[in-house]
Design an enzyme around this catalytic site. Structure first.
Site, PDB file in Angstrom:
ATOM      1  N   LYS A 126       0.837  -1.215   0.000  1.00 31.21           N
ATOM      2  CA  LYS A 126       0.000   0.000   0.000  1.00 31.21           C
ATOM      3  C   LYS A 126       0.864   1.255   0.000  1.00 31.21           C
ATOM      4  O   LYS A 126       0.581   2.207  -0.723  1.00 31.21           O
ATOM      5  CB  LYS A 126      -0.892  -0.037   1.248  1.00 31.21           C
ATOM      6  CG  LYS A 126      -1.423   1.299   1.687  1.00 31.21           C
ATOM      7  CD  LYS A 126      -2.190   1.184   2.989  1.00 31.21           C
ATOM      8  CE  LYS A 126      -2.421   2.501   3.677  1.00 31.21           C
ATOM      9  NZ  LYS A 126      -1.271   3.070   4.368  1.00 31.21           N
ATOM     10  N   ASN A 127       1.928   1.242   0.821  1.00 31.43           N
ATOM     11  CA  ASN A 127       2.692   2.479   0.982  1.00 31.43           C
ATOM     12  C   ASN A 127       3.698   2.743  -0.132  1.00 31.43           C
ATOM     13  O   ASN A 127       4.441   3.720  -0.078  1.00 31.43           O
ATOM     14  CB  ASN A 127       3.350   2.507   2.363  1.00 31.43           C
ATOM     15  CG  ASN A 127       2.288   2.665   3.452  1.00 31.43           C
ATOM     16  OD1 ASN A 127       1.122   2.980   3.157  1.00 31.43           O
ATOM     17  ND2 ASN A 127       2.666   2.434   4.694  1.00 31.43           N
ATOM     18  N   ARG A 172      -3.980  10.768   2.964  1.00 34.70           N
ATOM     19  CA  ARG A 172      -2.980  11.834   3.067  1.00 34.70           C
ATOM     20  C   ARG A 172      -2.197  11.998   1.764  1.00 34.70           C
ATOM     21  O   ARG A 172      -1.295  12.818   1.674  1.00 34.70           O
ATOM     22  CB  ARG A 172      -2.007  11.508   4.207  1.00 34.70           C
ATOM     23  CG  ARG A 172      -2.623  11.677   5.575  1.00 34.70           C
ATOM     24  CD  ARG A 172      -1.698  11.214   6.658  1.00 34.70           C
ATOM     25  NE  ARG A 172      -0.438  11.933   6.697  1.00 34.70           N
ATOM     26  CZ  ARG A 172      -0.288  13.137   7.242  1.00 34.70           C
ATOM     27  NH1 ARG A 172      -1.304  13.739   7.798  1.00 34.70           N
ATOM     28  NH2 ARG A 172       0.886  13.728   7.243  1.00 34.70           N
ATOM     29  N   CYS A 210      -4.929   7.988   9.123  1.00 37.96           N
ATOM     30  CA  CYS A 210      -5.244   7.423  10.434  1.00 37.96           C
ATOM     31  C   CYS A 210      -4.915   8.392  11.563  1.00 37.96           C
ATOM     32  O   CYS A 210      -3.901   9.094  11.513  1.00 37.96           O
ATOM     33  CB  CYS A 210      -4.454   6.125  10.624  1.00 37.96           C
ATOM     34  SG  CYS A 210      -5.089   4.794   9.612  1.00 37.96           S
ATOM     35  N   ASP A 240       4.379   0.321  11.983  1.00 36.72           N
ATOM     36  CA  ASP A 240       3.143  -0.342  11.531  1.00 36.72           C
ATOM     37  C   ASP A 240       3.076  -1.817  11.942  1.00 36.72           C
ATOM     38  O   ASP A 240       2.024  -2.435  11.836  1.00 36.72           O
ATOM     39  CB  ASP A 240       3.020  -0.205  10.010  1.00 36.72           C
ATOM     40  CG  ASP A 240       3.062   1.243   9.589  1.00 36.72           C
ATOM     41  OD1 ASP A 240       2.083   1.952   9.845  1.00 36.72           O
ATOM     42  OD2 ASP A 240       4.093   1.680   9.056  1.00 36.72           O
ATOM     43  N   VAL A 283       7.934   6.561  16.735  1.00 40.51           N
ATOM     44  CA  VAL A 283       7.620   7.223  15.457  1.00 40.51           C
ATOM     45  C   VAL A 283       6.377   8.112  15.582  1.00 40.51           C
ATOM     46  O   VAL A 283       6.369   9.256  15.146  1.00 40.51           O
ATOM     47  CB  VAL A 283       7.452   6.188  14.322  1.00 40.51           C
ATOM     48  CG1 VAL A 283       7.098   6.886  13.007  1.00 40.51           C
ATOM     49  CG2 VAL A 283       8.720   5.361  14.158  1.00 40.51           C
TER      50      VAL A 283
END
Ligand code: EPU
Length: 438
Positions: A23-24, A97, A121, A311, A333
């Site tokens: 996804k990222n 975002r 999120c 994550d 983070v």
């Protein structure tokens, strides 16, 4: 819209599932397509709602998109990029975002860009100051207005010498996507070097960019006048893979995650080995299984790559509730990524959160009133409960807890999980989970 999702826990997850592109990376590679003068072609694209959102955002900017969801292919033709109506950007950007990363490419293509109110999120305040500073460094004008931020670059963008205060993933991507076509050389110090960023660099190099990564995490980009399209296969999703690994272990199961790649998951795999989880690494995937010998506790600290990624923290915390002894988790983070633990406590876990930096080092959140460290006392049996998904990773972690719990859980807001976990319902069915929706 799903009303409610029910899980009857206690069944070991067993079998095989496949993870596709990260996804990222996918969303950033899609934005990169805006920079090319010819078509780009992406493969191993997962069917997640983030891909749908970025596709719509590209469409409203004139990019033609052809997508085969099943095959996981995406063709993007940016030959007619045009200005979009702010209302259209707003309507599609809602929960993402990503719009902020459109700035560099749109400034190059159109001389202006608009950032609407951003979603994403709620795991911290998630400011965008680094992004705006970066754009200003390249010579862009940033104008904050009531309904968004208007960015212009009437004189074009020029390469710059930039140092990030913190190695932010998004700000590093902002620099890359802007510098590749800026005039002259850009030097970025203290850059993030996550595997997804290296993959984005690979995409940009395929397009004709000149980018080098130094050993001290400095990235040097020599701007070029023109970029072409690319053909690229996305790197696999290491967050999704780790999430299924934790689900397998919490349920005392045995799952082969096809597509999971060792290279990008080394730190996670080390932690699983250390606590006694079964991990068999193959070229085409990784098997995660309960050895029957129980798990021991761990002390982990999240960090930028190659550290333990933030994550992975939420699914791992659920696993640590089942490990023998006291585990310590220091989240460095995001300042607010442990809020999800209170619902786990309602399910029977024993997790205490602290403002202090527990574990190895002091981080930028120490002494600042953020509950960013946790002590997990295990093993504690979990029991079914009524829970609401707080954010993407926290939501999947609740699902893991529900799968491992005694009794039935009712989960509200499950659709949020579609943002980052492809066909998770089908995968749960394949692994033998007992769930239904009403
Ligand atoms: N930060 C600032 N100012 C900025 C940007 C970031 O203070 O302008 C701070 C953030 O508040 C945070 C830290 O810097 O405390 C790191 O944020 P970063 O910019 O690295 O995160 P991001 O780019 O917004 C991406 C992923 C996140 C992942 C982080 C860290 C995407 C779309 N999102 O976010 O993924 O947690 O990097 O690896 O790539 C997720 O997948 O669930 C997710 C949240």
């Amino acid at each position: 819209m799903t009303s409610s999702f029910y899980v009857r826990g206690g069944k070991p997850l067993e079998g095989e599932i496949t993870v596709r592109g990260a996804k990222n990376l996918v969303s950033k590679a899609m934005v990169a397509a805006l920079l090319g003068e010819t078509e780009s072609f992406l493969t191993s694209v997962p069917d997640i709602s983030d891909v749908r959102i970025v596709s719509e955002l590209l469409r409203v900017h004139g990019v033609k998109i052809e997508r085969d969801k099943e095959a996981g292919t995406l063709r993007m033709d940016p030959s007619n990029v045009e200005r979009a109506h702010v209302a259209d950007i707003d309507a599609h950007a809602g929960s993402s975002r990503i719009p902020i990363l459109f700035c560099g490419p749109l400034l190059h293509r159109l001389g202006e860009a608009v950032i609407p109110d951003l979603g994403g999120c709620r795991i911290g305040t998630r400011p965008i100051n680094y992004h705006l500073d970066v754009l200003r460094n390249f010579g862009a004008h940033v104008d904050k207005r009531e309904h968004g931020i208007y960015i212009t670059a009437p004189d074009g963008l020029r390469g710059a010498k930039i140092r990030l205060e913190y190695p932010s993933v998004g700000a590093t991507e902002q620099v890359l996507l802007t510098a590749v076509r800026a005039q002259g050389i850009t030097e970025l110090e203290n850059a993030a070097v996550e595997p997804e960023i290296e993959d984005l660099i690979a995409v940009l190099q395929k397009m004709g960019a000149i980018i080098s990564l130094r050993t001290d995490r400095t990235i040097v980009i020599e701007g070029v006048e023109k970029l072409n399209g690319y053909r690229h296969r996305c790197l696999p999703d290491r967050i999704e893979a780790a999430s299924w690994a934790c689900a397998a272990l919490v349920t005392h199961g045995d799952v082969f995650v096809r597509g999971a790649e060792q290279k990008a998951m080394g730190t996670f795999l080390n932690v699983l080995r250390k606590i006694g989880a079964g991990v068999d690494i193959h070229d085409d995937g990784i098997r995660f299984y309960d050895t029957g010998e129980g798990l021991s506790s761990a002390a982990i600290e999240t960090d930028v790559h190659p550290g333990f990624m933030t994550d992975w923290q939420q699914p791992l915390v659920v696993l640590l509730t089942q490990a023998n002894g006291i585990s310590i988790v220091h989240e460095t983070v995001y300042e607010n990524r442990l809020g999800f633990t209170s619902a786990l406590n309602d399910m029977g876990a024993q997790i205490q959160v602290y403002r202090e930096c527990l574990g190895g080092s002091r981080c930028r959140f120490g002494q600042r009133n953020y509950n960013h460290s946790a002590v997990v006392n295990g093993p504690r049996p979990l029991k079914g409960a009524e829970i609401t998904v707080p954010d993407l990773r926290g939501g999947f972690s609740y699902l893991i807890a529900a799968l491992g719990a005694d009794g039935t859980s009712q989960i509200h807001g499950i659709d949020l999980i579609d943002r980052g976990y492809e066909s998770f319902r089908d995968k749960l069915t394949k692994l033998g989970a007992d769930f239904w929706e009403e």
